[in-house]
Design an enzyme around this catalytic site. Structure first.
Site, mmCIF file in Angstrom:
data_model
loop_
_atom_site.group_PDB
_atom_site.id
_atom_site.type_symbol
_atom_site.label_atom_id
_atom_site.label_comp_id
_atom_site.label_asym_id
_atom_site.label_seq_id
_atom_site.Cartn_x
_atom_site.Cartn_y
_atom_site.Cartn_z
ATOM 1 N N HIS A 138 0.792 -1.235 0.000
ATOM 2 C CA HIS A 138 0.000 0.000 0.000
ATOM 3 C C HIS A 138 0.817 1.275 0.000
ATOM 4 O O HIS A 138 0.249 2.371 0.006
ATOM 5 C CB HIS A 138 -0.940 0.031 1.213
ATOM 6 C CG HIS A 138 -2.158 -0.820 1.032
ATOM 7 N ND1 HIS A 138 -3.312 -0.353 0.459
ATOM 8 C CD2 HIS A 138 -2.373 -2.120 1.317
ATOM 9 C CE1 HIS A 138 -4.203 -1.321 0.420
ATOM 10 N NE2 HIS A 138 -3.659 -2.414 0.933
ATOM 11 N N LYS A 189 -9.656 13.879 3.644
ATOM 12 C CA LYS A 189 -8.831 12.678 3.723
ATOM 13 C C LYS A 189 -7.978 12.831 4.966
ATOM 14 O O LYS A 189 -7.975 13.905 5.581
ATOM 15 C CB LYS A 189 -7.962 12.525 2.464
ATOM 16 C CG LYS A 189 -7.233 13.831 2.057
ATOM 17 C CD LYS A 189 -6.475 13.659 0.745
ATOM 18 C CE LYS A 189 -7.345 13.806 -0.485
ATOM 19 N NZ LYS A 189 -7.171 12.733 -1.442
ATOM 20 N N ARG A 190 -7.264 11.773 5.372
ATOM 21 C CA ARG A 190 -6.375 11.928 6.513
ATOM 22 C C ARG A 190 -5.422 13.099 6.270
ATOM 23 O O ARG A 190 -4.987 13.327 5.136
ATOM 24 C CB ARG A 190 -5.599 10.628 6.763
ATOM 25 C CG ARG A 190 -6.446 9.529 7.371
ATOM 26 C CD ARG A 190 -7.010 9.911 8.728
ATOM 27 N NE ARG A 190 -5.967 10.049 9.727
ATOM 28 C CZ ARG A 190 -5.697 9.155 10.666
ATOM 29 N NH1 ARG A 190 -6.406 8.047 10.761
ATOM 30 N NH2 ARG A 190 -4.725 9.355 11.541
ATOM 31 N N LYS A 249 -0.052 14.228 1.483
ATOM 32 C CA LYS A 249 -1.310 14.541 0.799
ATOM 33 C C LYS A 249 -1.453 16.048 0.539
ATOM 34 O O LYS A 249 -2.323 16.494 -0.188
ATOM 35 C CB LYS A 249 -2.496 14.042 1.632
ATOM 36 C CG LYS A 249 -2.618 12.509 1.682
ATOM 37 C CD LYS A 249 -3.774 12.098 2.592
ATOM 38 C CE LYS A 249 -3.921 10.592 2.745
ATOM 39 N NZ LYS A 249 -4.567 9.939 1.587
ATOM 40 N N THR A 278 -8.764 6.596 -3.027
ATOM 41 C CA THR A 278 -10.086 6.102 -3.425
ATOM 42 C C THR A 278 -11.123 7.214 -3.331
ATOM 43 O O THR A 278 -12.176 7.118 -3.953
ATOM 44 C CB THR A 278 -10.536 4.917 -2.533
ATOM 45 O OG1 THR A 278 -10.325 5.256 -1.163
ATOM 46 C CG2 THR A 278 -9.777 3.660 -2.895
ATOM 47 N N LYS A 328 -14.616 8.324 -5.458
ATOM 48 C CA LYS A 328 -15.921 8.645 -4.867
ATOM 49 C C LYS A 328 -16.445 9.967 -5.417
ATOM 50 O O LYS A 328 -17.621 10.082 -5.776
ATOM 51 C CB LYS A 328 -15.822 8.747 -3.345
ATOM 52 C CG LYS A 328 -15.442 7.457 -2.644
ATOM 53 C CD LYS A 328 -15.113 7.734 -1.166
ATOM 54 C CE LYS A 328 -14.380 6.558 -0.546
ATOM 55 N NZ LYS A 328 -13.781 6.904 0.768
HETATM 56 C C1 LIG Z 1 -12.543 7.030 1.130
HETATM 57 C C2 LIG Z 1 -12.142 7.444 2.475
HETATM 58 C C3 LIG Z 1 -10.807 7.704 2.759
HETATM 59 C C4 LIG Z 1 -9.714 7.620 1.722
HETATM 60 O O1 LIG Z 1 -9.544 8.904 1.147
HETATM 61 P P1 LIG Z 1 -8.280 9.244 0.231
HETATM 62 O O2 LIG Z 1 -8.550 10.619 -0.247
HETATM 63 O O3 LIG Z 1 -8.264 8.247 -0.881
HETATM 64 O O4 LIG Z 1 -7.092 9.157 1.109
HETATM 65 C C5 LIG Z 1 -10.475 8.095 4.047
HETATM 66 N N1 LIG Z 1 -11.408 8.229 5.003
HETATM 67 C C6 LIG Z 1 -12.708 7.998 4.757
HETATM 68 C C7 LIG Z 1 -13.701 8.184 5.859
HETATM 69 C C8 LIG Z 1 -13.129 7.598 3.492
HETATM 70 O O5 LIG Z 1 -14.414 7.347 3.267
#
Ligand SMILES: *Cc1c(COP(=O)(O)O)cnc(C)c1O
Length: 860
Positions: A400, A593-594, A599, A705, A709
């Site tokens: 990952h 995101k985190r 990022k 991911t 979305k």
């Molecule tokens: C999809 C999702 C992530 C992943 O987000 P990235 O932008 O791909 O890092 C993290 N936290 C939650 C709650 C999510 O639904």
């Protein structure tokens, strides 16, 4: 009681060993009266609103021991969930019986995280009983949405990796694959984030406070798990052969909790089995006799601490002993469960890989490789080399990340103390592996040091990723770019040794049930109205047909209205959570995101500050024309010990305070930090973006991911050439995405340049730094790290290198957003081309190329 006829006939009480005919015979032996009573009163397969209401009331009055007149939303949520769960459990039972009787090959997905979110709405959608539930709850005096909102998130994960596991179990069930998830049942999931004076404050997430109607405690399924102790050499009494035996020094019990995982439009229900740690009931008499009662109780509490809390780090390795204990506890319990199931088939171990495939979600479960070797060699007395062949054919490993700070390396001392026999096995595996390598590459001494399972540093470390590669038959990355990067950087020596056949790619995906139907009911309904129903939710390529409606102005109008509706929904949520009022007619620019330096939320907020300064520098009467009104939304949790990430949160909140209260700016710019980002909030946020940001330093985001979305919900994205952004661009077309920044192949050179002192801060970024340094957003000391990391410490994440092209991309967005018709067209084209990113496709690729498993259809 229906099985009692078997006792004298050598029948086992377990399912295995019964043929389908025998099972039917047993079923038919149920007395007619009992069968009729069951069908009349007992059926949990409710089909009408009346039946559901009856079940609901029954759960209120018996399960909860309450009355309908003091049934609040929480009790109603629990009763509805129990009723829906009952229906799932019948299907779960049937599915498991079918898989057992047919002796199918199963895949077991080992993940330390399952970020499931809420279960009720998802179960209702997958069972297609929304109308029924709406009707029943209304008739009983409740609103279904309220009950759905009552459920706490199952936050048993940090971010993308954990949510991926959750999407995978959904797709496994929907695709009729026999697949289980194995994980840990943490008492505390990912912390709840509060914002106090702009700072992140962590609050414990005791998600089981009101019980959990979605879990089935399997108190009868328990395995002892040992730690510490010593290893002895024993002699087999029959053969005289020597073998090793591990004598553990501390024992805990793993107790199973099952979570049924329903598929969409199928009766297939898989299982997610999570382990909880409990003390053994073996009492420490030695301590007791010494009068040390308190100490023997604290021993028991130690056992419970193993599954107490999820480690809150995302993409970061922290070598804590309790974490290694979690990993071994989980893996040992899961493997013993799997081996027990396999032993019932009476097949020889050489056939284990024909019935069992295990996928390792990152290196967290890598000791499973060693534990299976131990079970086979020490306990089942399988020959070492035969055992190793079985092991490698059983496991697959998903990488990952390529970031060094995230790679697991356990200190040898710590490992030796906790798992002494496992260390011996690792040494033996390493010895034989290095011998092979040396035979193949006799002149390359450095190669041996580089690939060894032991890092010869001081102190020495065990390299878990190397162990995962050596012990698996397939290693995959999670997007094309990432899978290429692992082959050319961190694992290139292994490509040389094994050839590239061991390495493959499976690009991540997301489940369209949760991330379209559940998150965006309006858009999914609009799509269904054009595509002739909801088949597209399991055949996401069908979205292609949306391209036929690009000139359909009614459709386009409806498309815009759906987006507006979702933006209003988010506007309400922002008001509730933060008190900030935003205008839903503004452009919504979102990054959730985190929080992580890689990022680059810092790049985002620096860009916002620059925009703010530019707006202020524009004459008042020209502002509205020059700057489309925009709401900049950022959300996400920082790991509690991650100093820089927490400072980014503080800066976003400070900028939010200053900008939102500046009468000079008004609606032209608003800045919002959404607290406590989680799955259920993501379901409201993702459908509401006009543009979202996926702007990691090239080469650092393995896939991402949330990019998928947002695009699936009709938002455009700004992004770097990184992770799955690359394939998203290929699928939806370059015109539909705003790419910027340096490429991954340039990163190494740029970092080198910086380290040699060659770094230029672009003028715009200097203006931003000047504003921060002069105290525009409060005391500069708060943000010194963020600025100095770039100015004086090599700008590892290349913010200075990408800043200008980032602003340029933002200018393009401002320009293009003005042409709303064109924007809508891009939105529709994007959604139409997102079929590839269904996790159904992803699971099919794993099933065909790595697991070698087939869908199992129920024959009724
Ligand atoms: C999809 C999702 C992530 C992943 O987000 P990235 O932008 O791909 O890092 C993290 N936290 C939650 C709650 C999510 O639904």
């Amino acid at each position: 009681m229906f099985f009692s006829n078997g006792s004298g006939k050598g029948h086992k009480r377990s399912l295995t060993g019964f043929t389908p005919t025998e099972i039917k015979a047993i079923d038919n032996s149920i007395p007619l009266k009992a069968r009729e009573a069951w069908q009349k009163y007992g059926t949990k397969e409710f089909e009408s609103a009346e039946e559901l209401e009856a079940r609901f009331i029954d759960h209120v009055e018996t399960t909860l021991a309450r009355s309908m007149y003091n049934c609040d939303n929480l009790a109603a949520y629990q009763s509805l969930s129990s009723s829906v769960r009952d229906k799932l459990i019948l299907r779960w039972n049937k599915t498991q019986q079918l898989h057992t009787v047919k002796e199918v090959k199963r895949v077991y997905y080992f993940s330390l995280e399952f970020l499931m979110g809420r279960a009720l709405d998802n179960a209702i959608i997958n069972l297609e009983i929304k109308d029924l539930c709406n009707k029943s709850t209304n008739e009983l005096g409740f609103r279904l949405e309220d009950l759905i909102e009552t459920e706490p998130d199952a936050g048993l994960g940090n971010g993308g990796l954990g949510r991926l596991a959750a999407c995978f179990v959904d797709s496994l069930s929907t695709g009729n694959y026999p697949g289980w998830g194995y994980g840990l049942r943490y008492n505390y999931g990912i912390f709840a984030q509060k914002i106090v004076d702009g700072y992140q404050v962590e609050a414990p997430d005791y998600w089981l406070k009101f019980g959990n109607p979605w879990e089935i405690p399997r108190t009868e399924i328990q395995y002892p798990v040992d730690f510490y102790g010593y290893v002895s050499t024993e002699k087999d009494e029959k053969t005289g052969a020597l073998y090793k035996q591990w004598h553990g020094g501390e024992r805990v019990l793993a107790v199973a909790y099952d979570f049924p995982v329903p598929g969409y439009k199928t009766s297939n229900v898989n299982n997610l089995r999570l382990w909880s740690s409990q003390p053994t009931t073996e009492f420490d008499f030695q301590k007791f006799n010494q009068g040390d009662y308190t100490n023997s109780v604290s021993q028991q509490q130690r056992a419970e601490s193993i599954t107490a809390v999820l480690y809150p780090n995302d993409n970061f390795y922290q070598g804590k002993e309790l974490r290694l204990k979690q990993q071994y506890f989980w893996v040992a319990a899961s493997l013993h469960d799997i081996v027990r199931r396999f032993l019932k088939t009476k097949k020889p171990f050489s056939q284990l890989p024909d019935y069992v495939s295990i996928q390792l979600n990152d290196t967290h479960p890598t000791i499973a490789i060693v534990e299976l070797q131990r079970i086979l060699v020490d306990l089942q007395k399988v020959d070492w080399h035969e055992a190793w062949d079985i092991v490698t054919r059983t496991f697959g490993y998903t990488n990952h990340t390529v970031m060094s700070e995230a790679l697991e390396k356990w200190p040898l001392e710590l490992f030796a103390n906790l798992l002494p026999r496992h260390l011996e096995i690792i040494y033996q595996v390493n010895f034989e592996f290095l011998q092979d390598v040396e035979r193949k590459f006799p002149t390359e001494r450095d190669l041996l040091t580089r690939v060894s399972l032991i890092e010869e540093s001081s102190p020495k470390n065990i390299r878990m990723a190397h162990l995962a590669i050596i012990g698996s038959h397939r290693v995959n990355g999670v997007a094309e770019l990432h899978s290429e990067l692992i082959k050319t950087t961190i694992f290139k020596d292994f490509v040389k040794i094994y050839g590239s056949e061991r390495f493959t790619n499976v690009t991540n995906g997301i489940t369209p049930r949760r991330w379209l139907k559940q998150a965006n009911p309006k858009l999914s309904e609009l799509i269904a109205s054009k595509l002739g129903g909801y088949d597209y939710l399991t055949k996401l390529e069908k979205l292609q047909e949306l391209q036929n409606f690009l000139e359909d102005s009614e459709f386009k109008k409806a498309w815009v209205e759906v987006k507006k509706y979702n933006k209003v929904r988010l506007t309400d949520m922002i008001k509730t959570l933060t008190g900030i009022e935003v205008n839903p007619n503004s452009m919504f620019d979102i990054q959730v995101k985190r929080i992580h330096e890689y990022k680059r939320q810092q790049l985002n907020i620096f860009g916002v500050i620059w925009r703010y300064l530019q707006i202020k520098a524009t004459p008042k009467e020209e502002r509205a024309d020059k700057w489309p009104a925009k709401v900049c939304i950022i959300g996400g949790k920082a790991a509690p010990g991650y100093y820089a990430a927490k400072k980014i949160i503080k800066l976003v909140n400070a900028v939010s305070d200053v900008v939102n209260s500046d009468p000079d700016v008004g609606d032209i710019l608003k800045v919002v930090f959404i607290p406590d980002y989680n799955v259920s909030k993501a379901e409201t946020i993702c459908p509401a973006s006009d543009i979202s940001q996926h702007i990691s330093t090239a080469g650092t985001e393995a896939s991402g991911t949330s990019n998928m979305k947002f695009v699936l919900n009709g938002g455009l994205i700004i992004g770097t050439v990184d992770g799955a952004n690359v394939e998203i661009t290929r699928e939806i077309g370059e015109d539909q995405i705003f790419l910027f920044g340096n490429l991954s192949e340039d990163v190494e050179e740029l970092r080198h340049e910086h380290n040699m002192g060659r770094l230029t801060i672009p003028d715009a970024l200097n203006q931003v730094f000047d504003a921060i340094e002069s105290g525009t957003f409060g005391n500069y000391e708060e943000y010194r790290t963020l600025v100095e990391n770039i100015k004086f410490h090599g700008d590892y994440y290349l913010v200075s290198d990408d800043f200008e092209s980032y602003l340029e991309a933002q200018r393009t967005i401002d320009k293009e957003y003005k042409d709303q018709d064109n924007w809508t067209r891009k939105s529709i084209i994007s959604v139409a081309n997102m079929g590839f990113f269904s996790s159904d496709r992803c699971i099919e690729e794993y099933a065909d190329n790595i697991w070698n498993i087939e869908p199992i259809k129920e024959q009724v």
